[in-house]
Design an enzyme around this catalytic site. Structure first.
Site, PDB file in Angstrom:
ATOM      1  N   VAL A 187       8.757   4.159  67.889  1.00 23.07           N
ATOM      2  CA  VAL A 187       7.314   3.954  68.036  1.00 23.07           C
ATOM      3  C   VAL A 187       6.583   4.554  66.828  1.00 23.07           C
ATOM      4  O   VAL A 187       5.665   3.948  66.271  1.00 23.07           O
ATOM      5  CB  VAL A 187       6.805   4.606  69.345  1.00 23.07           C
ATOM      6  CG1 VAL A 187       5.283   4.504  69.449  1.00 23.07           C
ATOM      7  CG2 VAL A 187       7.468   3.991  70.569  1.00 23.07           C
ATOM      8  N   GLU A 217      20.098  14.750  69.053  1.00 23.54           N
ATOM      9  CA  GLU A 217      20.418  13.360  69.404  1.00 23.54           C
ATOM     10  C   GLU A 217      20.202  12.477  68.182  1.00 23.54           C
ATOM     11  O   GLU A 217      19.484  12.857  67.272  1.00 23.54           O
ATOM     12  CB  GLU A 217      19.462  12.814  70.489  1.00 23.54           C
ATOM     13  CG  GLU A 217      19.554  13.484  71.824  1.00 23.54           C
ATOM     14  CD  GLU A 217      18.539  12.939  72.827  1.00 23.54           C
ATOM     15  OE1 GLU A 217      17.931  11.875  72.585  1.00 23.54           O
ATOM     16  OE2 GLU A 217      18.364  13.596  73.865  1.00 23.54           O
ATOM     17  N   ARG A 270      -0.948   8.081  69.690  1.00 27.36           N
ATOM     18  CA  ARG A 270      -0.611   6.988  70.612  1.00 27.36           C
ATOM     19  C   ARG A 270      -1.732   6.883  71.635  1.00 27.36           C
ATOM     20  O   ARG A 270      -2.002   7.839  72.368  1.00 27.36           O
ATOM     21  CB  ARG A 270       0.680   7.299  71.356  1.00 27.36           C
ATOM     22  CG  ARG A 270       1.888   7.395  70.465  1.00 27.36           C
ATOM     23  CD  ARG A 270       3.140   7.456  71.333  1.00 27.36           C
ATOM     24  NE  ARG A 270       4.308   7.733  70.541  1.00 27.36           N
ATOM     25  CZ  ARG A 270       5.554   7.639  70.995  1.00 27.36           C
ATOM     26  NH1 ARG A 270       5.773   7.294  72.259  1.00 27.36           N
ATOM     27  NH2 ARG A 270       6.569   7.899  70.217  1.00 27.36           N
ATOM     28  N   LYS A 311       5.901  11.314  73.747  1.00 24.11           N
ATOM     29  CA  LYS A 311       5.229  11.800  72.545  1.00 24.11           C
ATOM     30  C   LYS A 311       3.787  11.297  72.543  1.00 24.11           C
ATOM     31  O   LYS A 311       3.509  10.168  72.947  1.00 24.11           O
ATOM     32  CB  LYS A 311       5.963  11.287  71.300  1.00 24.11           C
ATOM     33  CG  LYS A 311       7.361  11.878  71.165  1.00 24.11           C
ATOM     34  CD  LYS A 311       8.163  11.183  70.094  1.00 24.11           C
ATOM     35  CE  LYS A 311       9.586  11.715  70.089  1.00 24.11           C
ATOM     36  NZ  LYS A 311      10.483  10.843  69.310  1.00 24.11           N
ATOM     37  N   GLY A 342      16.294  11.520  75.344  1.00 24.04           N
ATOM     38  CA  GLY A 342      14.849  11.373  75.373  1.00 24.04           C
ATOM     39  C   GLY A 342      14.200  12.149  76.506  1.00 24.04           C
ATOM     40  O   GLY A 342      13.112  11.802  76.934  1.00 24.04           O
ATOM     41  N   ARG A 397      17.454   2.991  66.931  1.00 27.03           N
ATOM     42  CA  ARG A 397      16.471   1.896  66.988  1.00 27.03           C
ATOM     43  C   ARG A 397      15.328   2.191  66.022  1.00 27.03           C
ATOM     44  O   ARG A 397      15.240   3.288  65.481  1.00 27.03           O
ATOM     45  CB  ARG A 397      15.885   1.834  68.404  1.00 27.03           C
ATOM     46  CG  ARG A 397      15.198   3.164  68.763  1.00 27.03           C
ATOM     47  CD  ARG A 397      14.463   3.145  70.086  1.00 27.03           C
ATOM     48  NE  ARG A 397      13.680   4.355  70.268  1.00 27.03           N
ATOM     49  CZ  ARG A 397      14.135   5.494  70.763  1.00 27.03           C
ATOM     50  NH1 ARG A 397      15.394   5.602  71.154  1.00 27.03           N
ATOM     51  NH2 ARG A 397      13.337   6.552  70.876  1.00 27.03           N
ATOM     52  N   GLU A 404      23.794  23.265  76.883  1.00 22.98           N
ATOM     53  CA  GLU A 404      23.419  23.919  75.623  1.00 22.98           C
ATOM     54  C   GLU A 404      22.592  25.157  75.920  1.00 22.98           C
ATOM     55  O   GLU A 404      21.921  25.227  76.949  1.00 22.98           O
ATOM     56  CB  GLU A 404      22.545  22.975  74.762  1.00 22.98           C
ATOM     57  CG  GLU A 404      23.270  21.820  74.139  1.00 22.98           C
ATOM     58  CD  GLU A 404      22.358  20.847  73.391  1.00 22.98           C
ATOM     59  OE1 GLU A 404      22.892  20.004  72.670  1.00 22.98           O
ATOM     60  OE2 GLU A 404      21.126  20.934  73.551  1.00 22.98           O
ATOM     61  N   LYS A 405      22.595  26.073  74.982  1.00 22.31           N
ATOM     62  CA  LYS A 405      21.621  27.166  75.013  1.00 22.31           C
ATOM     63  C   LYS A 405      20.245  26.512  74.948  1.00 22.31           C
ATOM     64  O   LYS A 405      20.038  25.567  74.178  1.00 22.31           O
ATOM     65  CB  LYS A 405      21.856  28.047  73.781  1.00 22.31           C
ATOM     66  CG  LYS A 405      20.832  29.128  73.582  1.00 22.31           C
ATOM     67  CD  LYS A 405      21.280  30.406  74.237  1.00 22.31           C
ATOM     68  CE  LYS A 405      20.236  31.509  74.103  1.00 22.31           C
ATOM     69  NZ  LYS A 405      20.519  32.598  75.042  1.00 22.31           N
TER      70      LYS A 405
HETATM   71  C1  MV4 Z   1      16.385  20.826  74.212  1.00 21.52           C
HETATM   72  C2  MV4 Z   1      15.303  21.736  74.246  1.00 21.52           C
HETATM   73  C3  MV4 Z   1      15.595  23.064  74.076  1.00 21.52           C
HETATM   74  N1  MV4 Z   1      16.876  23.469  73.905  1.00 21.52           N
HETATM   75  N2  MV4 Z   1      17.632  21.266  74.038  1.00 21.52           N
HETATM   76  C4  MV4 Z   1      14.134  16.882  75.460  1.00 21.52           C
HETATM   77  C5  MV4 Z   1      14.199  15.508  74.863  1.00 21.52           C
HETATM   78  C6  MV4 Z   1      15.496  15.436  74.150  1.00 21.52           C
HETATM   79  N3  MV4 Z   1      15.380  14.636  72.970  1.00 21.52           N
HETATM   80  C7  MV4 Z   1      15.826  16.849  73.878  1.00 21.52           C
HETATM   81  N4  MV4 Z   1      14.908  17.676  74.616  1.00 21.52           N
HETATM   82  C8  MV4 Z   1      14.953  19.010  74.514  1.00 21.52           C
HETATM   83  N5  MV4 Z   1      16.195  19.508  74.328  1.00 21.52           N
HETATM   84  C9  MV4 Z   1      17.869  22.559  73.897  1.00 21.52           C
HETATM   85  N6  MV4 Z   1      19.119  22.984  73.726  1.00 21.52           N
HETATM   86  C10 MV4 Z   1      14.007  21.221  74.411  1.00 21.52           C
HETATM   87  C11 MV4 Z   1      13.827  19.859  74.575  1.00 21.52           C
HETATM   88  C12 MV4 Z   1      12.480  19.366  74.765  1.00 21.52           C
HETATM   89  C13 MV4 Z   1      11.534  19.958  75.668  1.00 21.52           C
HETATM   90  C14 MV4 Z   1      11.831  21.018  76.481  1.00 21.52           C
HETATM   91  C15 MV4 Z   1      10.900  21.564  77.353  1.00 21.52           C
HETATM   92  C16 MV4 Z   1       9.610  21.030  77.418  1.00 21.52           C
HETATM   93  C17 MV4 Z   1       9.281  19.963  76.644  1.00 21.52           C
HETATM   94  C18 MV4 Z   1      10.230  19.421  75.762  1.00 21.52           C
HETATM   95  C19 MV4 Z   1       9.861  18.344  74.969  1.00 21.52           C
HETATM   96  C20 MV4 Z   1      10.775  17.804  74.120  1.00 21.52           C
HETATM   97  C21 MV4 Z   1      12.060  18.313  74.013  1.00 21.52           C
END
Ligand code: MV4
Length: 444
Positions: free
Chosen positions: A295, A288, A338, A237, A164, A292, A200-201
């Site tokens: 929201v 991921e 929200r 969110k 998250g 649960r 991760e990339k």
């Molecule tokens: C990432 C990503 C880009 N590349 N993973 C953040 C919450 C989680 N659920 C996963 N997230 C992210 N994982 C990879 N390999 C981008 C996000 C991401 C994010 C990144 C930068 C700014 C705001 C973001 C908001 C949600 C998710």
């Protein structure tokens, strides 16, 4: 079916669960803190048990108090809502040991998906695409460096026990990796009690698209379509919608297939959400799984007509889903905003007394909120005070309807994020369906 369910949560989701129970003829008990004694869910539940002081650690997260409240009220099951104990495998295990049904997946599924590095491996073996990166947890900074060199920068270092958006660092060049690794490791150890990391990339300008799944105890599994949750700020969110805008039919089909492959691989039971990143070329990657009710579940309810909380309860009671994938029909477009008691510019919490509350209404508008005039938003919990959900024939109509609904909403006494939402709904990039994870955060 259960006769009585204990709700181990508060606010709008506690009220949402009471509503489902009422319609199913199930008695409700709410376990609440002193701060919530006068709240709407406490008034509306059939019974209530005060389980402790305002601080969540001493009340909503206090497992012995909650189990005792269930025992003394003869509750057969506990619904944990979201957050709090909803993804705590030890709590689900304790419920099982006490002969109380945990309304959710098995402790094993919660534990597996709670380890994000393990979940990634599981998804890969199930055939879901994952972002290029490490296999299982990283062995050390040298391994991280070697891996990042081979997959190329930018990369993202994530805590295996995080999720998250907590405990992650984006690394844009080789020089930054060692330091990011060390801080991430220290933070993860302190915050989650596990310092395991994976890498991760980093997918730039991605959209966050998640697929809702349901599984019953007979091994039947369905998807209920997707939600686009790309409008976020600091991993909170702000707006979610279904269907995701501008997805090719093949991409959508691929997401559903991958989500069900992951759910099947863990014999998933109950409602769950499989999260993906979708890049500019519509390549998608599993990131991921959330075990649960979320929201944003109402947007899925609006487009499918399926009551997800009711389904969670039926499934926990051992009832079969009773319908096939082909019977799940998707109609129109739904959007959820929200509404938080926060400053709309800087998102600083704004707790206090709500002196006036006029909820929106009219065609296609749903309000999930525990608000009432005179309610005091406590400073101890998250600041979500209402979810406004609209349903319309298409995305354009849904945006217009949401704008109309927000315009007629009155909240006085606390600041809210409504002004932010009104601006967002008028933003050309949002209207064009071009929101990506980082972009809106910069623009608005
Ligand atoms: C990432 C990503 C880009 N590349 N993973 C953040 C919450 C989680 N659920 C996963 N997230 C992210 N994982 C990879 N390999 C981008 C996000 C991401 C994010 C990144 C930068 C700014 C705001 C973001 C908001 C949600 C998710």
């Amino acid at each position: 079916m259960f006769h009585k369910i204990l709700i181990a949560n508060r606010g709008e989701i506690a009220l949402r669960i009471i509503r489902a129970c009422r319609e199913m003829g199930i008695r409700t008990v709410i376990a609440h803190s002193t701060a919530d004694a006068a709240s709407r869910p406490v008034r509306l539940a059939d019974e209530s048990v005060c389980i402790g002081p305002p601080e969540a650690r001493a009340s909503y997260l206090n497992i012995p108090s909650i189990i005792s409240a269930a025992a003394i009220t003869d509750s057969e099951a506990i619904h944990p809502g979201y957050g709090l104990l909803s993804e705590n495998p030890a709590f689900a295990e304790i419920c099982r040991a006490c002969g109380i049904t945990f309304i959710g997946p098995s402790p094993e599924a919660i534990r597996l998906m709670g380890d994000k590095a393990q979940a990634r491996e599981m998804a890969k073996h199930a055939g879901a695409p994952v972002v290029p990166g490490s296999e299982g947890p990283l062995g050390g900074v040298d391994e991280a460096q070697g891996l990042a060199d081979s997959i190329g920068y930018p990369v993202i270092v994530k805590a295996a026990a995080g999720g998250g958006g907590r405990g992650m660092r984006i690394v844009r060049e080789r020089e930054g990796l060692a330091r990011a690794y060390a801080t991430c490791q220290a933070e993860a150890g302190a915050a989650f009690g596990s310092s395991e990391l994976y890498l991760e990339k980093f997918v730039e300008e991605a959209r966050h698209v998640e697929v809702q799944v349901l599984g019953d105890k007979n091994g039947m599994r369905l998807h209920l379509g997707e939600r686009d949750c790309s409008v976020q700020r600091r991993h909170q969110k702000l707006l979610e919608e279904s269907p995701a805008p501008a997805l090719a039919p093949e991409t959508r089909a691929g997401l559903y297939k991958a989500a069900l492959a992951v759910a099947n691989a863990v014999n998933y039971v109950s409602a769950g959400t499989v999260e993906f990143l979708v890049d500019r070329n519509e390549q998608f990657y599993f990131i991921e799984m959330n075990t649960r009710i979320q929201v944003e579940h109402p947007v899925t309810e609006m487009v499918t007509g399926i009551d997800l909380v009711r389904e969670q309860i039926r499934i926990a009671a051992g009832e079969p889903l009773g319908y096939r994938q082909s019977a799940v029909r998707f109609t129109g477009h739904a959007i959820e905003c929200r509404i938080n008691a926060e400053d709309p510019e800087h998102f600083v919490p704004s707790p206090g007394r709500v002196t006036a509350w006029i909820a929106p209404g009219g065609p296609g508008v749903r309000v999930d909120s525990h608000l009432m005039a005179g309610y005091v938003v406590p400073p101890h919990y998250d600041s979500l005070i209402a979810k406004i959900i609209v349903h319309a024939n298409d995305r354009g109509e849904a945006i217009a309807r949401m704008h109309r609904a927000l315009s007629e909403t009155v909240v006085e006494g606390v600041k809210t994020t409504i002004p932010y939402h009104l601006k967002l709904l008028a933003d050309p990039a949002f209207v064009a369906g071009e929101s990506t994870l980082a972009r809106l955060e910069q623009n608005l």
